[in-house]
Every structure is written in structure tokens, then in C-alpha cells.
Design an enzyme around this catalytic site. Sequence first.
Site, PDB file in Angstrom:
ATOM      1  CG  ASP A   1     -35.574  -8.917 -48.030  1.00 51.39           C
ATOM      2  OD1 ASP A   1     -35.901  -7.980 -48.792  1.00 51.39           O
ATOM      3  OD2 ASP A   1     -36.009  -9.021 -46.881  1.00 51.39           O
TER       4      ASP A   1
ATOM      5  CG  ASN B   1     -41.847 -13.085 -37.682  1.00 50.68           C
ATOM      6  OD1 ASN B   1     -41.387 -12.002 -38.052  1.00 50.68           O
ATOM      7  ND2 ASN B   1     -41.636 -14.205 -38.350  1.00 50.68           N
TER       8      ASN B   1
ATOM      9  CG  HIS C   1     -39.289 -10.820 -40.513  1.00 51.96           C
ATOM     10  ND1 HIS C   1     -40.207 -11.673 -41.104  1.00 51.96           N
ATOM     11  CD2 HIS C   1     -39.503  -9.612 -41.105  1.00 51.96           C
ATOM     12  CE1 HIS C   1     -40.913 -11.008 -41.998  1.00 51.96           C
ATOM     13  NE2 HIS C   1     -40.507  -9.753 -42.015  1.00 51.96           N
TER      14      HIS C   1
ATOM     15  CD  GLU D   1     -39.222 -15.209 -41.226  1.00 58.25           C
ATOM     16  OE1 GLU D   1     -39.496 -14.389 -40.326  1.00 58.25           O
ATOM     17  OE2 GLU D   1     -39.968 -15.404 -42.205  1.00 58.25           O
TER      18      GLU D   1
HETATM   19  C1  F6R Z   1     -38.696  -6.379 -46.934  1.00 57.71           C
HETATM   20  C2  F6R Z   1     -38.233  -6.894 -45.654  1.00 57.71           C
HETATM   21  C3  F6R Z   1     -39.175  -7.253 -44.547  1.00 57.71           C
HETATM   22  C4  F6R Z   1     -40.285  -6.226 -44.346  1.00 57.71           C
HETATM   23  C5  F6R Z   1     -41.222  -6.675 -43.224  1.00 57.71           C
HETATM   24  C6  F6R Z   1     -42.363  -5.694 -43.024  1.00 57.71           C
HETATM   25  O1  F6R Z   1     -37.602  -6.108 -47.785  1.00 57.71           O
HETATM   26  O2  F6R Z   1     -37.066  -7.057 -45.491  1.00 57.71           O
HETATM   27  O3  F6R Z   1     -38.451  -7.403 -43.352  1.00 57.71           O
HETATM   28  O4  F6R Z   1     -39.715  -4.989 -44.030  1.00 57.71           O
HETATM   29  O5  F6R Z   1     -41.742  -7.920 -43.526  1.00 57.71           O
HETATM   30  O6  F6R Z   1     -43.161  -5.697 -44.154  1.00 57.71           O
HETATM   31  P1  F6R Z   1     -44.297  -4.608 -44.354  1.00 57.71           P
HETATM   32  O7  F6R Z   1     -43.620  -3.301 -44.462  1.00 57.71           O
HETATM   33  O8  F6R Z   1     -44.965  -5.000 -45.648  1.00 57.71           O
HETATM   34  O9  F6R Z   1     -45.195  -4.710 -43.176  1.00 57.71           O
END
Ligand code: F6R
Length: 259
Positions: free
Chosen positions: A85, A153, A155, A160
Site C-alpha cells: 500500500d 482494528n 485490517h 479496513e
Molecule cells: C502497512 C500495512 C498495515 C500495517 C498495520 C500494522 O504496509 O499494510 O496493514 O501492517 O497497520 O502496522 P504496525 O506494524 O505499524 O503496527
Amino acid sequence: MNIMAIYASHSKIVNRCNMELIIAKNYDEISDKASEIFIELIKRNPEAKLGLATGSSPLGLYQRLIQAYNKHEISFKQITTFNLDEYVGISRNHPQSYFSFMNENLFKHIDIDLDHVHLPDNDLSKIDTIAKDYNKLLRKNPIDLQVLGIGSNGHIGFNEPGTPLGNETFVVELDEQTRNDNSRFFGHVDLVPTHAITMGIKNIMRAKHIILIASGKEKSDAIYQMLYGEVTTDLPASVLQLHPNCTVIIDEEAARLLP
Ligand code: F6R
């Protein structure tokens, strides 16, 4: 006890869907185990296609890959990467763009050919074409190994809660919870972009092997629901129960609600 023995004694198959769960002591052990799987693949297949994530979770993994490269254990010369992303609404050169993140934390330290590095572009005026082209590219290049983090959450990528499971790359409005979680990188929640472009769940599910890593108690509820809850769009990571080859590597804090 060596590190493999520690893993082996904590590794088990959970739920009706054969997801492999590895409970590591802490973040360092998560990163050790995830990097072992990546390094083994790169040695076996120097042309492997890797799916990469940003955020805090994969930082230890990337450090270990850089170390392995510095020790001449692996080369990235023929490796191709696809990121999950990118934020929309900030330039790719913004220090918090995922393009900058990947350069700073991995690409500039290894011998990867930058022509083999792919992140979804975020130019809003061409975003529909960008999404279509990214899907085409992903269909042509099946990912051998995808690393995922998980949002508090539930995701994965920026899919989301509520995202249809059949989505391919698309533009998403970020949840308030995600923007709050990520405000630590931007200094203030108002500075976190409201939108992102992300691989859809359908793209992610095509990866041959998925590793999801998570640490800390903030992730424990999402981890519990992902492993033991219903497969539901309310908790996008729960779809991984349907993946034939998914390894979940978490620390004891993230595992605290598990039976
Ligand atoms: C990032 C992504 C997100 C993160 C998730 C966890 O490329 O796709 O899904 O993996 O938000 O983020 P952290 O690792 O910062 O807790």
C-alpha cells in the site's frame, strides 16, 4: 535451547483452518523467525517475488535481511518486490510515504535492482489506471512470500473493516482508528492522510505463503478474532483462515487472549 527449539515448542496448528501459529517470546524472536523464512526462500529461489509491508512490525525483519545481505548470505539482485500500500495525498518523497519508508529501511541498504521494486503509485489524477495496472502486474507475478502486519482494528494492507473480500487494488478512506494508530509517525492525527491505495484482499490471498507478524497487547484482540472468530468483513484479517499456507508469528503480549 536454540532458537528453533523455542519455536518448535510454541508452534501449533490452530483453528479449523490449519493456520500455523508461532508464539515467540518477544519482538526480536518474531523478527528472527520471520527472517529465517525469508532467507531460506531467497537462498532456494534467488528470483523470488516478495510481498512487503511497512509500519513497525516488519522493521526487525528488514534489519535481519540487511544483515544477511552484508554477510553475503543472500543477494537481492534478481528479487522482485511488491508493496501492499501507499498513502494518497502526500508526495512519494514525503518522509512518511511508504516509498520513503521502504528506501530508508530496506532498499537503500541492499543490492536490489530498483526496476524490480513496486509500490502502488499515488498520483490522484491517475489513480484508477494505477490500480488497474498494479492488478495486472500482480496477476502476472504471483507473490511467493507475503509479509503482513495487522491493524488494531484487524485490517491487512489497508483493507479496513467492511471492505469486500473480493476487492483488488483500490483507493480506501482510512478508519479513524488507523489514522490515530499511525499518528505516531506524523506527529499529529490531522497530518495523517485520509486515504490510501492498497492491494485488495483478493490480491493478498493469491500469495503462495503468507506470514503475519504482530507484537504487543494492542494487537491481542484482533489476533484472537483473526484466529478464532468468524470469517467476516468486520475483521478483514479473519479471511486468512481460508488461506492454505499462512504462518502467524506473534509475541506473548499479542497472544494474551488466546486459549
Ligand atoms: C502497512 C500495512 C498495515 C500495517 C498495520 C500494522 O504496509 O499494510 O496493514 O501492517 O497497520 O502496522 P504496525 O506494524 O505499524 O503496527
